[in-house]
Design a protein around this motif. Structure first.
Motif, PDB file in Angstrom:
ATOM      1  N   LYS A   1       0.845  -1.192   0.000  1.00 32.05           N
ATOM      2  CA  LYS A   1       0.000   0.000   0.000  1.00 32.05           C
ATOM      3  C   LYS A   1       0.879   1.239   0.000  1.00 32.05           C
ATOM      4  O   LYS A   1       2.016   1.208   0.464  1.00 32.05           O
ATOM      5  N   LEU A   2       0.308   2.333  -0.499  1.00 31.51           N
ATOM      6  CA  LEU A   2       1.025   3.603  -0.509  1.00 31.51           C
ATOM      7  C   LEU A   2       0.063   4.704  -0.087  1.00 31.51           C
ATOM      8  O   LEU A   2      -1.040   4.811  -0.634  1.00 31.51           O
ATOM      9  N   SER A   3       0.467   5.492   0.877  1.00 31.17           N
ATOM     10  CA  SER A   3      -0.324   6.643   1.317  1.00 31.17           C
ATOM     11  C   SER A   3       0.285   7.912   0.732  1.00 31.17           C
ATOM     12  O   SER A   3       1.483   8.152   0.877  1.00 31.17           O
ATOM     13  N   VAL A   4      -0.562   8.697   0.083  1.00 28.68           N
ATOM     14  CA  VAL A   4      -0.154   9.996  -0.455  1.00 28.68           C
ATOM     15  C   VAL A   4      -1.181  10.999   0.058  1.00 28.68           C
ATOM     16  O   VAL A   4      -2.333  10.994  -0.377  1.00 28.68           O
ATOM     17  N   GLY A   5      -0.752  11.829   0.991  1.00 29.81           N
ATOM     18  CA  GLY A   5      -1.708  12.736   1.634  1.00 29.81           C
ATOM     19  C   GLY A   5      -2.771  11.925   2.339  1.00 29.81           C
ATOM     20  O   GLY A   5      -2.467  11.015   3.118  1.00 29.81           O
ATOM     21  N   ASN A   6      -4.034  12.219   2.036  1.00 27.13           N
ATOM     22  CA  ASN A   6      -5.152  11.499   2.654  1.00 27.13           C
ATOM     23  C   ASN A   6      -5.605  10.282   1.857  1.00 27.13           C
ATOM     24  O   ASN A   6      -6.529   9.588   2.263  1.00 27.13           O
TER      25      ASN A   6
ATOM     26  N   TYR B   1      -3.532   4.174  -1.567  1.00 28.22           N
ATOM     27  CA  TYR B   1      -3.611   3.343  -2.767  1.00 28.22           C
ATOM     28  C   TYR B   1      -3.373   1.893  -2.355  1.00 28.22           C
ATOM     29  O   TYR B   1      -2.541   1.623  -1.490  1.00 28.22           O
ATOM     30  N   ARG B   2      -4.104   0.958  -2.976  1.00 31.24           N
ATOM     31  CA  ARG B   2      -3.955  -0.454  -2.608  1.00 31.24           C
ATOM     32  C   ARG B   2      -2.543  -0.945  -2.890  1.00 31.24           C
ATOM     33  O   ARG B   2      -2.068  -1.897  -2.287  1.00 31.24           O
ATOM     34  N   ASP B   3      -1.840  -0.288  -3.810  1.00 30.26           N
ATOM     35  CA  ASP B   3      -0.472  -0.641  -4.142  1.00 30.26           C
ATOM     36  C   ASP B   3       0.200   0.585  -4.765  1.00 30.26           C
ATOM     37  O   ASP B   3      -0.464   1.407  -5.407  1.00 30.26           O
ATOM     38  N   TRP B   4       1.513   0.706  -4.590  1.00 31.32           N
ATOM     39  CA  TRP B   4       2.251   1.838  -5.151  1.00 31.32           C
ATOM     40  C   TRP B   4       2.104   1.902  -6.664  1.00 31.32           C
ATOM     41  O   TRP B   4       2.153   2.986  -7.248  1.00 31.32           O
ATOM     42  N   ARG B   5       1.876   0.751  -7.325  1.00 35.00           N
ATOM     43  CA  ARG B   5       1.717   0.718  -8.788  1.00 35.00           C
ATOM     44  C   ARG B   5       0.519   1.540  -9.242  1.00 35.00           C
ATOM     45  O   ARG B   5       0.544   2.166 -10.289  1.00 35.00           O
ATOM     46  N   ASP B   6      -0.555   1.509  -8.448  1.00 29.74           N
ATOM     47  CA  ASP B   6      -1.757   2.264  -8.812  1.00 29.74           C
ATOM     48  C   ASP B   6      -1.452   3.762  -8.873  1.00 29.74           C
ATOM     49  O   ASP B   6      -1.889   4.459  -9.790  1.00 29.74           O
TER      50      ASP B   6
ATOM     51  N   TYR C   1      10.674  -0.644  -7.887  1.00 28.28           N
ATOM     52  CA  TYR C   1      10.523   0.224  -6.719  1.00 28.28           C
ATOM     53  C   TYR C   1      10.909  -0.598  -5.501  1.00 28.28           C
ATOM     54  O   TYR C   1      10.179  -1.491  -5.071  1.00 28.28           O
ATOM     55  N   MET C   2      12.079  -0.305  -4.958  1.00 25.44           N
ATOM     56  CA  MET C   2      12.645  -1.058  -3.834  1.00 25.44           C
ATOM     57  C   MET C   2      12.192  -0.412  -2.537  1.00 25.44           C
ATOM     58  O   MET C   2      12.484   0.751  -2.287  1.00 25.44           O
ATOM     59  N   THR C   3      11.488  -1.181  -1.702  1.00 23.28           N
ATOM     60  CA  THR C   3      10.896  -0.603  -0.491  1.00 23.28           C
ATOM     61  C   THR C   3      11.608  -1.001   0.799  1.00 23.28           C
ATOM     62  O   THR C   3      11.251  -0.510   1.860  1.00 23.28           O
TER      63      THR C   3
END
Length: 169
Positions: free
Chosen positions: A26-31, A34-39, A86-88
């Motif tokens: 998952k990736l959070s951007v502001g509020n 996203y279910r995944d950073w790819r989205d 994308y290495m996390t």
């Protein structure tokens, strides 16, 4: 590194395709979560370039309960023009390591992006990349510029030069 804008069957030019390697996270951007950073990555690039193609193993390959490297992943890498990893985390991802290696072996543009939790990735992984970028936003900017300048060696160097000259915020 032979990079060109690719002709389609009818002779028109198409944008290049990107294989999206890395852990499913998952990736959070502001509020927004996203279910995944790819989205988020696809959304941002498609805002400007609708014809950009992606091979997303999260949706384009059969995955079980736990993400795993499957034969369709290898096919997706070979059919794509670029491999974006994308290495996390520092340990990396075994499947993504395989995908970036297959990309290198098949002369694809290979790009590794270090996420915020990555400090010192293994040099064997870094050695597989044509370039290493820090942060997903920088990677998005790189691919936007590569698309704008053209998928060519000249376009690649212009896009790298652009992101290298961005000021830290």
């Amino acid at each position: 590194m032979p990079m060109t804008t690719l002709p389609t069957d009818n002779g028109d030019k198409k944008l290049f395709s990107i294989y999206l390697a890395g852990s499913f996270e998952k990736l959070s951007v502001g509020n927004i979560v996203y279910r995944d950073w790819r989205d988020y990555f696809k959304k941002r690039l498609n805002e400007k370039f609708l014809d950009l193609e992606f091979y997303d193993p999260l949706v384009d390959t059969p995955q079980g309960e736990i993400a795993e490297f499957v034969s369709e992943d290898s096919f997706g890498v070979r059919e794509s023009d670029a491999v974006f990893y994308y290495m996390t985390n520092n340990a990396g991802d075994i499947g993504a390591g395989s995908e970036i290696t297959i990309g290198t072996e098949n002369n694809k543009l290979t790009v590794i992006c270090l996420g915020p939790k990555v400090g010192a990735p293994h040099p064997f992984i870094i050695g597989k990349a044509r370039c290493v970028l820090i942060g997903l936003e920088m990677a998005i900017t790189f691919f936007l510029k590569l698309t704008e300048f053209g998928f060519s060696t000249d376009g690649y160097f212009k896009a790298i030069n652009f992101v290298m000259n961005l000021k830290k915020r």
